[in-house]
Each structure stands twice: as C-alpha cells, then as structure tokens.
Design an enzyme around this catalytic site. Structure first.
Site, short mmCIF file in Angstrom:
data_model
loop_
_atom_site.label_atom_id
_atom_site.label_comp_id
_atom_site.label_asym_id
_atom_site.label_seq_id
_atom_site.Cartn_x
_atom_site.Cartn_y
_atom_site.Cartn_z
N LEU A 83 88.39 -6.61 39.83
CA LEU A 83 87.58 -7.11 38.70
C LEU A 83 88.21 -6.80 37.35
CD1 LEU A 83 85.19 -5.68 40.87
CD2 LEU A 83 83.93 -7.31 39.46
N THR A 102 97.01 -8.36 31.01
CA THR A 102 96.10 -7.78 32.01
C THR A 102 95.78 -8.78 33.12
OG1 THR A 102 95.09 -6.32 30.37
CG2 THR A 102 93.80 -6.79 32.35
N THR A 136 86.17 -16.70 37.58
CA THR A 136 85.10 -17.31 36.79
C THR A 136 85.06 -18.83 37.01
OG1 THR A 136 84.53 -17.88 34.51
CG2 THR A 136 86.79 -17.28 34.89
N ASP A 137 83.90 -19.43 36.75
CA ASP A 137 83.81 -20.90 36.80
C ASP A 137 84.52 -21.54 35.61
OD1 ASP A 137 82.00 -20.13 34.83
OD2 ASP A 137 80.32 -21.30 35.61
N GLU A 138 84.88 -20.72 34.60
CA GLU A 138 85.48 -21.29 33.38
C GLU A 138 86.87 -21.88 33.66
OE1 GLU A 138 84.92 -18.93 29.84
OE2 GLU A 138 83.21 -17.91 30.74
N TYR A 161 91.30 -17.18 27.60
CA TYR A 161 90.69 -16.40 28.68
C TYR A 161 90.72 -17.16 29.99
CZ TYR A 161 86.95 -14.65 31.71
OH TYR A 161 86.22 -14.22 32.80
N ALA A 163 92.40 -19.74 30.86
CA ALA A 163 93.77 -20.05 31.32
C ALA A 163 94.38 -18.83 32.01
CB ALA A 163 94.63 -20.49 30.14
N LYS A 165 92.74 -16.45 33.57
CA LYS A 165 92.06 -16.27 34.86
C LYS A 165 92.56 -17.33 35.85
CE LYS A 165 89.21 -13.73 35.85
NZ LYS A 165 89.27 -12.32 36.39
N TYR A 218 76.08 -20.44 18.30
CA TYR A 218 77.21 -21.32 18.02
C TYR A 218 76.81 -22.80 17.99
CZ TYR A 218 81.03 -17.93 18.64
OH TYR A 218 81.93 -16.91 18.49
N GLY A 295 87.07 -25.14 20.66
CA GLY A 295 87.26 -25.52 22.07
C GLY A 295 86.09 -25.14 22.95
N HIS A 296 84.91 -24.96 22.38
CA HIS A 296 83.74 -24.45 23.13
C HIS A 296 83.37 -25.41 24.27
CE1 HIS A 296 79.64 -22.25 22.43
NE2 HIS A 296 80.19 -21.98 23.60
P1 NAD Z 1 84.16 -6.26 31.53
O1 NAD Z 1 84.95 -6.67 30.35
O2 NAD Z 1 82.77 -5.75 31.32
O3 NAD Z 1 84.95 -5.11 32.33
C1 NAD Z 1 86.32 -5.18 32.57
C2 NAD Z 1 86.78 -3.79 33.01
O4 NAD Z 1 88.19 -3.88 33.31
C3 NAD Z 1 86.63 -2.72 31.93
O5 NAD Z 1 86.01 -1.56 32.47
C4 NAD Z 1 88.06 -2.43 31.49
O6 NAD Z 1 88.27 -1.08 31.08
C5 NAD Z 1 88.82 -2.74 32.76
N1 NAD Z 1 90.23 -3.09 32.48
C6 NAD Z 1 90.68 -3.97 31.53
N2 NAD Z 1 92.02 -3.99 31.54
C7 NAD Z 1 92.43 -3.14 32.53
C8 NAD Z 1 93.69 -2.75 33.05
N3 NAD Z 1 94.82 -3.25 32.52
N4 NAD Z 1 93.75 -1.87 34.07
C9 NAD Z 1 92.59 -1.36 34.59
N5 NAD Z 1 91.36 -1.68 34.14
C10 NAD Z 1 91.29 -2.55 33.12
O7 NAD Z 1 84.17 -7.49 32.52
P2 NAD Z 1 83.01 -8.02 33.50
O8 NAD Z 1 82.10 -8.89 32.75
O9 NAD Z 1 82.49 -6.87 34.28
O10 NAD Z 1 83.87 -8.96 34.46
C11 NAD Z 1 84.54 -8.42 35.60
C12 NAD Z 1 85.37 -9.50 36.25
O11 NAD Z 1 84.51 -10.59 36.63
C13 NAD Z 1 86.42 -10.11 35.35
O12 NAD Z 1 87.58 -10.34 36.11
C14 NAD Z 1 85.82 -11.41 34.87
O13 NAD Z 1 86.82 -12.36 34.59
C15 NAD Z 1 84.99 -11.81 36.07
N6 NAD Z 1 83.80 -12.63 35.78
C16 NAD Z 1 82.90 -12.22 34.84
C17 NAD Z 1 81.76 -12.99 34.61
C18 NAD Z 1 80.72 -12.56 33.59
O14 NAD Z 1 79.79 -13.33 33.32
N7 NAD Z 1 80.80 -11.36 33.02
C19 NAD Z 1 81.55 -14.17 35.33
C20 NAD Z 1 82.49 -14.54 36.29
C21 NAD Z 1 83.61 -13.75 36.52
#
Ligand code: NAD
Length: 354
Positions: A83, A102, A136-138, A161, A163, A165, A218, A295-296
């Site tokens: 994640l 990342t 993500t669905d994005e 973002y 792109a 993912k 927005y 680009g929203h």
């Molecule tokens: P978040 O931003 O709350 O948490 C991300 C975590 O990753 C943080 O704790 C951060 O410290 C850690 N992190 C960042 N870079 C790092 C690195 N280089 N090494 C180790 N840890 C690192 O994100 P979230 O909302 O919990 O989302 C988690 C995952 O789910 C993401 O991959 C996101 O793309 C995906 N996602 C999120 C949503 C949403 O609505 N939030 C929806 C679909 C998918």
C-alpha cells in the site's frame, strides 16, 4: 485461514493502518509493517496495536533494496500487501517527482526483491506466496454520465498520481507474466472513514467546518466519486490476498456515487445535528466554490460484480451511515487530528474562491 506472515507496506497510512488494526483484531496473522513515515503517516493511528505480540513496525523506504531484502529474509512473509505510496492528487500536480520515485521505482524495487525471495523459497512456500498490489480506479481516467470501470477497462491515467499508479500496475502484471510471480491487483474507488489524513476532501471539510472556516469545493462541485468505507475496502483486500486467484485483478467499489457537493452538504447536515453552530445558521453557509483542479476527472464509478461473484464480497456500510459515523469520529477524536493540523504543511492547491 491458517496463520500467515504478512508484510504490509504503508501500514501507517489511512488504509494500511485500518488493515493492520483489522488483521490483528480478527485473525491470527503476524504483521510486519514497513513504512517510511512520510508526512502522510500517522503513528497514532496504530497506538492501540503498537505493543501487540503479533505486530512489528520497521521505519524504512520501499526504494531501499538492502532493507527490503533483509526484511524478506528475516520475516519470511507468505503475503506481501503493498500500500505504500504517495497518494494525494493535488500534491502530485505541484510536485510529481516523489510520486514517480515512490509509486513506480519503489514498486519496481519491491517486485524485484520479492522475486528473488520467492525464487529461493521451497516449493510449498513458493506456491502459497502472494504479492498483492493495492491500486486505484483513477488509472482508468474519467467516465461520462454513464458506465462503470471494471477489470477490463482501458488504462487512461490523467494526473501525475494516477499515471504513477498505472505505471506500478503495469510493472506488477509484467512481473507476473514474465517471471511467474504470483501477483494480485485491486483497483478501488475513493475510501473514507476514521484516521483519514486531513488533506483529503472529507476530513478536511469536517475539520474546517468545526473551525468555522470556509469549505472550498472545486469547480462546480459536480465531480462524482464512488465512495467506499475503509473497513469494507480492508475486508475486500483480505479476501483477495487470502483467497484470490494469482494473476487476477479485482475492481472494488462502494456503489455509492455522490457529487463532491453532495458529500460536503451531507457533512454539513450531520454537523448541524451534532454540533450546531454557536452563531446560528447551517454549516452549508460556509460552502464556497474555488478554481477547479487542473485536469479534474469528472466521474469515477466501479462495477464490483467480479469480486462479489468470485469471492463473495459486498460492501456493508451504507454511505449515509458511514459518513455520519465518520463525522462523529472526527468530532470525538480531536486528539488524533489537532497535532496534525498544527504541524501540517498545508496543501497549496485548494484555490481561491471563484
Ligand atoms: P496514505 O497516503 O494515507 O498512506 C501512504 C503510506 O505510505 C504512508 O504511511 C506513508 O508514510 C507510506 N509511504 C510513502 N512512501 C513510502 C516509501 N517510499 N516507503 C515506505 N512507506 C512509504 O495512503 P492511503 O490513502 O492509505 O492509500 C494506500 C494505498 O491505497 C495507496 O497505494 C493508494 O494509491 C491506494 N488507494 C487509495 C485510495 C483512497 O481512497 N485513499 C483508493 C484506492 C487506492
């Protein structure tokens, strides 16, 4: 399911911490959380489990090959659930570089280290191993007024973002096809719930309203997202990495499409019930429209029929019930978010009123 060893990356973030809490509360799995503790991490989200005997935390970067290799060798995970990411679209518009590092380079490093580790496992452990990438669905772009994203939707990412993912998704599938690594992939819609970092729409709106600040929306507020409660997402993730078929992708969504304006209004209405404004009036009076995000994407919606049909998952939290509980959680848990607001690097992108 038998007790497994699960390496979670990004377990101090919003969804990762919900996964850690749920796994420790309801399974016998052992959990190792690898998180770099970027600005988005909130260690307080894990305070209740920090001393749990089946939980271990390591602060570190998924881009660090030596560290990832060492953790895989020492912990011997059955499952890696990935994640860790830079996750905020607005930040990706202002500073895309870290998103590539990342989300793309970090995922590539994780895959390569997992491949080496997996290839060295004995046959039985090899066949049980899973690498689960949370996406993500994005990555599918933007929908018109009708239709839904599903597992076969073409990729059309439109923000730095999404792109990044999408790049990670392609790498994960490539490691599955090319090397046979048993990968799983999930693409989920927008999550909400407690412990959500207060730069995202829902927590930001609640906290600004409680402070009697204006509530920026927005554009025309008519952009649509399909909202899913984080606990439902986490339940889906568990089903996927415990029972999903290697190589498969599952789309996850809440079947709860709402315009951004309707979400903000629902929050205002719940706050009117819970903490009426001292000067009278409704929190809706604080809503103001600001210049749109470049680009929203207009609309996201997910068809989650496959995960329902094949793994038996359905969302359990209705949006109205979930948003009311979420508002109440932020009202009752100032101790969690006030320190974040005090030190927070405010997001610059939320523009001026139109
Ligand atoms: P978040 O931003 O709350 O948490 C991300 C975590 O990753 C943080 O704790 C951060 O410290 C850690 N992190 C960042 N870079 C790092 C690195 N280089 N090494 C180790 N840890 C690192 O994100 P979230 O909302 O919990 O989302 C988690 C995952 O789910 C993401 O991959 C996101 O793309 C995906 N996602 C999120 C949503 C949403 O609505 N939030 C929806 C679909 C998918």
């Amino acid at each position: 399911m038998n007790a497994k060893r699960i390496l979670i990356t990004g377990g101090a973030g919003f969804i990762g911490s919900a996964l850690v809490r749920q796994l420790l509360a309801t399974t016998e799995h052992e959990v190792l959380n690898l998180d770099a503790l970027t600005y988005a991490a909130v260690p307080g989200s894990l305070a209740a489990v920090a001393d749990h005997p089946r939980y271990r935390f390591v602060q570190g970067d998924i881009c660090d090959p030596g560290l990832v290799r060492q953790l895989l060798t020492q912990f011997q995970p059955d499952i890696v659930t990935h994640l860790a990411a830079e996750s905020h679209v607005d930040r990706s518009i202002d500073a895309p570089g870290q998103f590539i590092t990342t989300n793309v380079v970090g995922t590539c490093n994780l895959l390569q280290q997992c491949l080496d580790y997996w290839q060295g496992l004995p046959a039985e452990a090899r066949s049980g191993f899973r690498f689960h990438h949370i996406s993500t669905d994005e990555v599918f772009g933007s929908l018109g007024p009708t239709g839904h994203f599903h597992e076969q939707s073409p990729y059309d990412p439109r923000s730095p973002y999404s792109a990044s993912k999408a790049g990670a998704d392609h790498l994960v599938r490539a490691w599955g096809h090319t090397y046979g690594l048993p990968v799983l992939l999930t693409n989920c819609s927008n999550n909400y719930g407690p412990f959500h970092y207060p730069e995202k729409l829902i927590p930001l709106t609640i906290i600004r309203a409680l402070g009697e600040q204006d509530l920026p929306v927005y554009g025309d507020g008519q952009n649509i997202r399909d909202w899913l409660h984080v606990e439902d997402h986490v339940a889906a993730l568990r089903l996927v990495f415990e029972t999903g078929a290697p190589g498969e992708t599952y789309a996850i969504g809440g079947n709860a499409e709402r315009t951004n304006l309707a979400v903000v209004q629902a929050i205002c209405d719940e706050l009117d019930r819970l903490v009426p404004r001292s000067g009278g009036g409704t929190y809706r009076d604080l809503i103001g429209f600001v210049a749109d995000r470049p680009g929203h994407d207009r609309r996201y919606a997910i068809d989650a029929a496959k995960i329902t049909r094949e793994l038996g998952w359905t969302p359990t939290v209705a949006f109205e019930q979930g948003i009311a509980a979420t508002v109440r959680w932020y009202v009752e848990n100032r101790a969690w978010w006030e320190p974040i607001m005090a030190r927070r690097d405010p997001t610059r992108r939320l523009g001026t009123r139109t």
